[in-house]
Design a protein around this motif. Structure first.
Motif: not given
Length: 273
Positions: A67-79
């Motif tokens: 869950i944390q991995r998915s959230e952090r990865a999505d945030y980074l890709m959006k940035q």
């Protein structure tokens, strides 16, 4: 008249020159408002989005669940997507072109980091599950060893108690006592020592499994692996000396579960020997 014209014309000429200067100032101000300030804003936006990526990337590397991995990865890709859009809006020049190349490298690095974190989480879960199975097997194996030790103690005590019943008046009684003593020393006490050793090594196997999680280097894991293999071989030999085929077979199965991935105990095809 000439003097009057000169005196009157100087302010007019000054005004005309001033008007031209004011036009230059107005054009420069317009350029600052329409070009420089938006460019500064874009540069500030690029810096902020890059800073967010730099700040959150270590968090992605440290996450321990999906869950944390998915959230952090999505945030980074959006940035990174927002950064790409800003750079696309910038007029083409060597600097934005190099920045776009750097953004592509950053995107690929985040993808690689996400893949490594995903693999680490999966492997860690597999390791924890294997350790849990191994520890459960070790607990049961230690219980079997306790039972075998108790049985060996009872057998030894029975032989010792029988010695008191043997009379030593006749040569036959003395011969029977000597035979019982020989059996006590050569069989019962020896078997008791083997079972005590088996229980001790089974307990050490559990301690070794608990130390695997704390291993910080490949050399530490290699040392634990070698120690575990050595103790498994010792316990295997002790199990093969057990006179209880059912418990011996179960102990071997547990030992295979403990040592899965390493050099498991031999497949005896039965423990009657």
């Amino acid at each position: 008249m000439f003097a009057v014209l000169v005196i009157a014309g100087l302010p007019a000429a000054t005004g005309i020159l001033g008007w031209f200067e004011l036009q230059d100032v107005a054009r420069n101000q317009t350029r600052v408002v329409t070009e420089a300030i938006p460019a500064i804003s874009e540069v500030r936006g690029v810096a902020e989005e890059t800073s967010r990526v730099v700040a959150v990337a270590p968090e992605l590397a440290a996450v321990t669940d999906e869950i944390q991995r998915s959230e952090r990865a999505d945030y980074l890709m959006k940035q990174v997507d927002a950064l790409h859009d800003r750079l696309e809006r910038t007029p083409r020049s060597p600097a934005p072109t190099e920045a776009l190349a750097a953004e592509a490298v950053m995107r690929q690095a985040i993808v690689s980091l996400d893949g490594l974190v995903r693999q680490r989480i999966r492997v860690t879960a597999q390791r924890d599950a294997a350790l849990a199975r191994g520890l459960d097997a070790t607990v049961e194996l230690t219980g079997i060893a306790d039972t075998l030790v108790a049985n060996a103690e009872m057998g030894t005590a029975a032989v010792i108690s029988n010695l008191y019943d043997l009379e030593t008046e006749s040569p036959g009684d003395r011969q029977a006592r000597f035979a019982a003593l020989d059996r006590l020393i050569e069989v019962d006490l020896f078997q008791l020592g083997l079972m005590f050793e088996m229980r001790a090594h089974a307990s050490e196997i559990g301690l070794l499994l608990n130390r695997i999680v704390a291993a910080g280097a490949q050399s530490d894991l290699a040392g634990l692996r070698a120690d575990l293999d050595g103790r498994v071989r010792i316990v295997t030999r002790r199990i093969l000396a057990v006179n209880d085929p059912r418990r011996a077979e179960r102990a071997l199965e547990l030992l295979r579960a403990v040592n899965s991935g390493g050099a498991g105990p031999p497949d005896t095809g039965g423990c009657s020997s």
